[in-house]
Design a protein around this motif. Structure first.
Motif, PDB file in Angstrom:
ATOM      1  N   LYS A 164       0.895  -1.245  -0.018  1.00  0.00           N
ATOM      2  CA  LYS A 164       0.097  -0.055  -0.137  1.00  0.00           C
ATOM      3  C   LYS A 164       0.902   1.139   0.115  1.00  0.00           C
ATOM      4  CE  LYS A 164      -3.772   2.394   0.454  1.00  0.00           C
ATOM      5  NZ  LYS A 164      -4.885   2.447  -0.571  1.00  0.00           N
ATOM      6  N   VAL A 165       0.716   2.148  -0.958  1.00  0.00           N
ATOM      7  CA  VAL A 165       1.626   3.086  -1.239  1.00  0.00           C
ATOM      8  C   VAL A 165       1.216   4.342  -0.193  1.00  0.00           C
ATOM      9  CG1 VAL A 165       2.714   5.086  -2.873  1.00  0.00           C
ATOM     10  CG2 VAL A 165       2.415   2.632  -3.447  1.00  0.00           C
ATOM     11  N   LEU A 166       1.839   4.702   0.793  1.00  0.00           N
ATOM     12  CA  LEU A 166       1.439   5.659   1.806  1.00  0.00           C
ATOM     13  C   LEU A 166       1.827   6.937   1.330  1.00  0.00           C
ATOM     14  CD1 LEU A 166       2.674   3.838   4.930  1.00  0.00           C
ATOM     15  CD2 LEU A 166       0.438   3.531   3.856  1.00  0.00           C
ATOM     16  N   SER A 167       2.975   7.502   0.744  1.00  0.00           N
ATOM     17  CA  SER A 167       3.402   8.749   0.067  1.00  0.00           C
ATOM     18  C   SER A 167       4.355   8.222  -0.851  1.00  0.00           C
ATOM     19  CB  SER A 167       3.923   9.485   1.243  1.00  0.00           C
ATOM     20  OG  SER A 167       5.071   8.871   1.827  1.00  0.00           O
ATOM     21  N   LYS A 196       7.198   6.503   1.099  1.00  0.00           N
ATOM     22  CA  LYS A 196       6.837   5.382   1.966  1.00  0.00           C
ATOM     23  C   LYS A 196       5.940   4.294   1.641  1.00  0.00           C
ATOM     24  CE  LYS A 196       7.781   8.162   6.257  1.00  0.00           C
ATOM     25  NZ  LYS A 196       7.193   8.580   7.415  1.00  0.00           N
ATOM     26  N   VAL A 197       6.097   3.167   1.642  1.00  0.00           N
ATOM     27  CA  VAL A 197       5.264   2.103   1.371  1.00  0.00           C
ATOM     28  C   VAL A 197       5.077   1.169   2.227  1.00  0.00           C
ATOM     29  CG1 VAL A 197       4.983   0.290  -0.464  1.00  0.00           C
ATOM     30  CG2 VAL A 197       5.885   2.489  -1.198  1.00  0.00           C
ATOM     31  N   ALA A 198       3.838   0.617   2.580  1.00  0.00           N
ATOM     32  CA  ALA A 198       3.643  -0.569   3.653  1.00  0.00           C
ATOM     33  C   ALA A 198       3.949  -1.681   2.779  1.00  0.00           C
ATOM     34  CB  ALA A 198       2.149  -0.176   4.145  1.00  0.00           C
ATOM     35  N   PHE A 199       4.573  -2.773   3.357  1.00  0.00           N
ATOM     36  CA  PHE A 199       5.026  -4.046   2.627  1.00  0.00           C
ATOM     37  C   PHE A 199       4.536  -5.101   3.265  1.00  0.00           C
ATOM     38  CE2 PHE A 199       7.985  -7.503   1.550  1.00  0.00           C
ATOM     39  CZ  PHE A 199       7.897  -7.548   0.234  1.00  0.00           C
ATOM     40  N   VAL A 200       3.693  -5.977   2.696  1.00  0.00           N
ATOM     41  CA  VAL A 200       3.386  -7.351   3.402  1.00  0.00           C
ATOM     42  C   VAL A 200       3.680  -8.461   2.722  1.00  0.00           C
ATOM     43  CG1 VAL A 200       1.531  -8.745   4.226  1.00  0.00           C
ATOM     44  CG2 VAL A 200       1.530  -6.266   4.635  1.00  0.00           C
ATOM     45  N   CYS A 201       4.232  -9.594   2.863  1.00  0.00           N
ATOM     46  CA  CYS A 201       4.474 -10.629   2.204  1.00  0.00           C
ATOM     47  C   CYS A 201       4.211 -12.044   3.111  1.00  0.00           C
ATOM     48  CB  CYS A 201       6.080 -10.807   1.690  1.00  0.00           C
ATOM     49  SG  CYS A 201       7.312 -10.668   3.124  1.00  0.00           S
ATOM     50  N   SER A 202       4.535 -13.081   2.395  1.00  0.00           N
ATOM     51  CA  SER A 202       4.211 -14.464   3.362  1.00  0.00           C
ATOM     52  C   SER A 202       5.775 -15.080   3.314  1.00  0.00           C
ATOM     53  CB  SER A 202       3.096 -15.367   2.673  1.00  0.00           C
ATOM     54  OG  SER A 202       3.790 -15.749   1.367  1.00  0.00           O
ATOM     55  N   VAL A 214      -4.217  -5.310   2.029  1.00  0.00           N
ATOM     56  CA  VAL A 214      -3.361  -4.185   2.915  1.00  0.00           C
ATOM     57  C   VAL A 214      -4.214  -2.938   2.851  1.00  0.00           C
ATOM     58  CG1 VAL A 214      -1.153  -3.328   3.433  1.00  0.00           C
ATOM     59  CG2 VAL A 214      -1.361  -5.545   2.302  1.00  0.00           C
ATOM     60  N   SER A 215      -4.146  -2.273   3.792  1.00  0.00           N
ATOM     61  CA  SER A 215      -4.691  -0.758   3.710  1.00  0.00           C
ATOM     62  C   SER A 215      -3.737   0.197   4.376  1.00  0.00           C
ATOM     63  CB  SER A 215      -6.007  -0.602   4.487  1.00  0.00           C
ATOM     64  OG  SER A 215      -5.920  -0.683   5.697  1.00  0.00           O
ATOM     65  N   ALA A 216      -3.962   1.229   4.414  1.00  0.00           N
ATOM     66  CA  ALA A 216      -2.961   2.268   4.935  1.00  0.00           C
ATOM     67  C   ALA A 216      -2.762   2.038   6.545  1.00  0.00           C
ATOM     68  CB  ALA A 216      -3.319   3.643   4.766  1.00  0.00           C
ATOM     69  N   PRO A 231     -10.481 -11.139   0.523  1.00  0.00           N
ATOM     70  CA  PRO A 231     -10.766  -9.954   1.028  1.00  0.00           C
ATOM     71  C   PRO A 231     -10.215  -8.710   0.291  1.00  0.00           C
ATOM     72  CG  PRO A 231      -8.958 -11.087   2.442  1.00  0.00           C
ATOM     73  CD  PRO A 231      -9.599 -11.927   1.376  1.00  0.00           C
ATOM     74  N   ALA A 232     -10.845  -7.642   0.343  1.00  0.00           N
ATOM     75  CA  ALA A 232     -10.510  -6.398  -0.363  1.00  0.00           C
ATOM     76  C   ALA A 232     -10.846  -5.154   0.259  1.00  0.00           C
ATOM     77  CB  ALA A 232     -10.861  -6.460  -1.963  1.00  0.00           C
ATOM     78  N   PHE A 233      -9.877  -4.264   0.701  1.00  0.00           N
ATOM     79  CA  PHE A 233     -10.025  -2.962   1.126  1.00  0.00           C
ATOM     80  C   PHE A 233     -10.504  -2.325   0.269  1.00  0.00           C
ATOM     81  CE2 PHE A 233      -7.122  -4.497   4.638  1.00  0.00           C
ATOM     82  CZ  PHE A 233      -7.626  -4.161   5.687  1.00  0.00           C
ATOM     83  N   SER A 234     -11.720  -1.218   0.646  1.00  0.00           N
ATOM     84  CA  SER A 234     -11.930  -0.066  -0.157  1.00  0.00           C
ATOM     85  C   SER A 234     -10.552   0.889  -0.118  1.00  0.00           C
ATOM     86  CB  SER A 234     -13.251   0.693   0.580  1.00  0.00           C
ATOM     87  OG  SER A 234     -12.890   0.892   2.090  1.00  0.00           O
ATOM     88  N   SER A 235     -10.812   1.983  -0.884  1.00  0.00           N
ATOM     89  CA  SER A 235      -9.800   2.676  -1.106  1.00  0.00           C
ATOM     90  C   SER A 235      -9.447   3.623   0.206  1.00  0.00           C
ATOM     91  CB  SER A 235     -10.136   3.920  -2.216  1.00  0.00           C
ATOM     92  OG  SER A 235     -11.073   4.548  -1.907  1.00  0.00           O
ATOM     93  N   ASP A 236     -10.532   3.812   0.914  1.00  0.00           N
ATOM     94  CA  ASP A 236     -10.008   4.443   2.260  1.00  0.00           C
ATOM     95  C   ASP A 236      -9.701   3.437   3.484  1.00  0.00           C
ATOM     96  OD1 ASP A 236     -12.640   3.552   2.967  1.00  0.00           O
ATOM     97  OD2 ASP A 236     -13.544   5.288   3.153  1.00  0.00           O
ATOM     98  N   GLY A 237      -9.877   2.310   3.110  1.00  0.00           N
ATOM     99  CA  GLY A 237      -9.479   1.363   4.127  1.00  0.00           C
ATOM    100  C   GLY A 237     -10.606   0.845   5.036  1.00  0.00           C
TER     101      GLY A 237
END
Length: 703
Positions: free
Chosen positions: A121-124, A127-133, A220-222, A274-280
């Protein structure tokens, strides 16, 4: 990428042709990221590339051709990150500007362990929030094979159910989700201290769900992560239940809070996508009702506010609990401004894209289909527009990227496999379908494929394909394992029926196969064959062959012992069922418990009733048996039993075994052998081999 025209669609062409992933647009909707791989039977090596597609003109250019690199994701408008697998079970996360070829990829971080399934999820801009397995030890550490203590024994000892799954013996290590913050400093991306954190440490939860789970199992959301996991209180061998959890995250560099369960009341089966809306703030997902039935109907659900996990709303809910939409939503994406959802659900042999209001309260009418051609694999919003980037497949295209305007219902093709890869010489004119009278009083559906150069005034031998599952279906899709065009180009009319048990025709059609394996489905196949005999003049049913895998292999054995078996010149059974009374040798025990009405000791008569081995005294049709050593769903003893019976009865038969393949045949060289053995077998008995030799001698055959 230069287009190559194949002179004839053969197994070699199928297996060596480029395979493209779904495409992912960047934030502006101008570029799309994808991977492409191919295999050479000359060098016996696989090549892979990461490429970027220009959505405006359909051109593409190379980003990376490192064979160890893959799973690319956007982290900026023109910057991507991707994973590269290293030695000794290690992996690297690299970054690169898609337009900068002057420098080597930059290493974001090196991991003592193997990461996969990246999602961000690109925060700015920096800055990028990163999730993996990653496979994770019981202590919560990333599993690193090199750190294991050397064992001097190969013994595996178990005291509970679920000792192996799909093609691997289970260990204490489980999938877990890991997260961190990627930041940009001095024009370089790096993983912020403390690196990756285990999201599920100490919870007994595991995600993605093995063996096929991937990025569709989490989002992933912000400010949080949503994921699905098996219920740790229930044994996964006997239960399908997976729950949705939400973890709010205040900082992507600190330890997480405890995952919170999303409550769905009476729905207790598989949770998915699962899928987040754009505002999370909202999450859309799907869930089944039964906790012991893998093919129950999925329901589309909405969590309107992640701060209240008990308020889950169901789309098209009815008082009787059956639901007002009789299809099975597979996944959903949010439209512009979160006002609408685009939902994938199978209908009549196609994965169709539907439009649904984003609130169940506004969904007063059943969904509208907005894309019905082929099978939609993924759909993504293009930048800030209302248009969608569609990745799809069909029986004649291994990959297609197009832009869909949902408001106008218009589609613009950007790139297809035949234009930017290898042209297979196939056309839509070869694809058709039939509806024939079924055994339950309503019509059944079958897909049909004819040879190129088809002449309806001539007769062509029948290739009768029976799908596995059994709760599955033949769809207008592309496959490198069971591709109708491969058989059609040999000179067959290929018919792919979807009898009782098939998906995409309403849940009652699916459920009707329960405790009825050799009943209604067999009758439907007989009806289909009879319809072809009487109504389809260009099909030569006197030269028919039948092929099937898994449940399709079961049905081949059932047909072999019944009247329909004498209608075919030859049969092919891949990884099929010899005896339903051996079903408790499988790993997912919830499957036979459901489909045969209980356990073996509670309802042995239910298992005996549809057992093909009870009818081996009638086996007489030449049969090819293929079975794989790593198939833990249907152990190899099933295939050996079939072959032994056929040989002992003096029935012409052949046994092909792959020691390094599971329920499927995936390695290109093995797959080529599979295709050659199958085609040689059916062509011999249908007479096509004799025709080919004759044409070759008279100079009429073009290869």
């Amino acid at each position: 990428m230069m287009t190559i025209q194949a002179s004839r669609f053969t197994p070699e062409v199928l297996l060596s042709a480029p395979r493209r992933s779904a495409s992912i647009p960047n934030s502006t909707g101008e570029l799309a990221l994808y991977t492409v791989s191919s295999y050479s039977f000359e060098t016996h090596a696989k090549t892979s590339q990461i490429r970027v597609l220009n959505i405006n003109d359909g051109s593409s250019h190379l980003v990376s051709e490192d064979a160890a690199a893959g799973e690319p994701i956007w982290i900026g408008e023109t910057e991507v990150a991707f994973i590269k697998n290293g030695d000794n079970g290690c992996s690297m996360l690299l970054s690169q500007d898609v337009y900068d070829k002057s420098t080597a990829p930059h290493m974001i971080h090196y991991f003592a362990g193997s990461i996969s399934n990246p999602k961000v999820k690109v925060l700015s801009s920096d800055k990028v929030a990163f999730v993996c397995s990653a496979l994770t030890t019981p202590d919560g550490d990333m599993y690193w094979p090199a750190a294991e203590t050397k064992s001097y024994t190969s013994a595996k000892i178990y005291t509970g159910l679920f000792v192996r799954h799909w093609d691997a013996w289970n260990t204490a290590n489980q999938n877990s989700l890991w997260y961190g913050l990627i930041v940009k400093r001095d024009d370089k991306w790096t993983l912020e201290h403390p690196g990756l954190t285990n999201l599920l440490a100490g919870t007994r939860l595991s995600s993605p769900v093995a063996p096929f789970g991937g990025t569709g199992d989490f989002d992933v959301s912000a400010s949080g992560v949503a994921f699905v996991s098996k219920d740790p209180e229930l044994n996964p061998a006997r239960h399908t239940k997976t729950d949705l959890y939400y973890v709010p995250i205040k900082s992507w560099t600190e330890k997480p809070s405890t995952p919170q369960l999303v409550k769905t009341g009476r729905l207790r089966g598989y949770s998915l996508s699962p899928a987040f809306s754009s505002d999370g703030r909202q999450i859309v997902f799907a869930r089944m009702r039964s906790e012991q039935y893998e093919s129950d109907k999925t329901r589309l659900l909405l969590l309107p506010d992640v701060t209240d996990l008990s308020n889950v709303q169901e789309f098209y809910e009815t008082k009787d609990g059956e639901g007002g939409w009789d299809l099975r939503p597979d996944w959903a994406v949010w439209g512009k401004d979160d006002k609408v959802l685009y939902v994938a659900a199978e209908l009549h042999g196609r994965m169709v894209l539907w439009e649904v209001p984003a609130s169940p309260l506004e969904a007063t009418h059943l969904p509208q289909a907005i894309h019905e051609d082929g099978c939609v694999i993924e759909a993504r919003i293009l930048g800030g527009s209302t248009s969608l980037l569609i990745s799809s497949k069909s029986r004649i295209e291994s990959s297609s990227y197009s832009i869909l305007n949902p408001e106008k219902r218009s589609i613009k093709e950007i790139s297809t496999s035949s234009k930017h890869g290898k042209s297979f010489g196939l056309s839509k004119s070869q694809c058709s379908e039939i509806w024939y009278p079924g055994s339950e009083g309503y019509n059944n559906h079958a897909l049909v494929m004819t040879p190129s150069g088809f002449d309806s005034s001539k007769k062509y031998p029948l290739a009768f394909l029976i799908h596995g599952g059994p709760q599955s279906a033949w769809t207008d899709d592309w496959s490198t394992r069971w591709n109708p065009a491969i058989f059609a180009e040999q000179g067959y009319v290929v018919v792919c029926p979807n009898p009782i048990g098939s998906t995409g025709y309403g849940q009652a059609h699916v459920d009707a196969i329960t405790e009825n394996w050799g009943g209604g489905p067999y009758k439907d196949l007989v009806k289909c064959f009879e319809y072809l005999e009487k109504e389809v003049k260009y099909v030569d049913t006197d030269r028919a062959v039948a092929l099937g895998a898994s449940y399709g292999g079961y049905m081949i054995n059932w047909i072999q012992g019944h009247d329909l078996g004498r209608k075919f010149k030859a049969l092919v059974c891949h990884d099929g069922v010899f005896s339903t009374q051996n079903q408790w040798a499988t790993e997912e025990l919830f499957f036979p418990e459901h489909d045969f009405g209980g356990t073996l000791w509670e309802n042995r008569s239910g298992y005996e009733k549809w057992d093909p081995s009870k009818h081996t005294g009638q086996w007489a049709t030449p049969q090819l048996v293929i079975h794989n050593e790593l198939d833990y769903r249907l152990p190899i003893s099933e295939g050996l039993s079939m072959f032994n019976v056929l040989q002992a009865r003096g029935v012409p038969s052949k046994f092909v075994m792959f020691p390094d393949e599971n329920h499927w045949v995936l390695k290109p060289e093995n797959s080529l052998v599979w295709h050659r053995e199958v085609l040689e077998w059916i062509n011999k008995y249908s007479g096509i081999s004799d025709e080919t030799k004759l044409e070759s001698r008279t100079g009429k055959l073009t290869v």
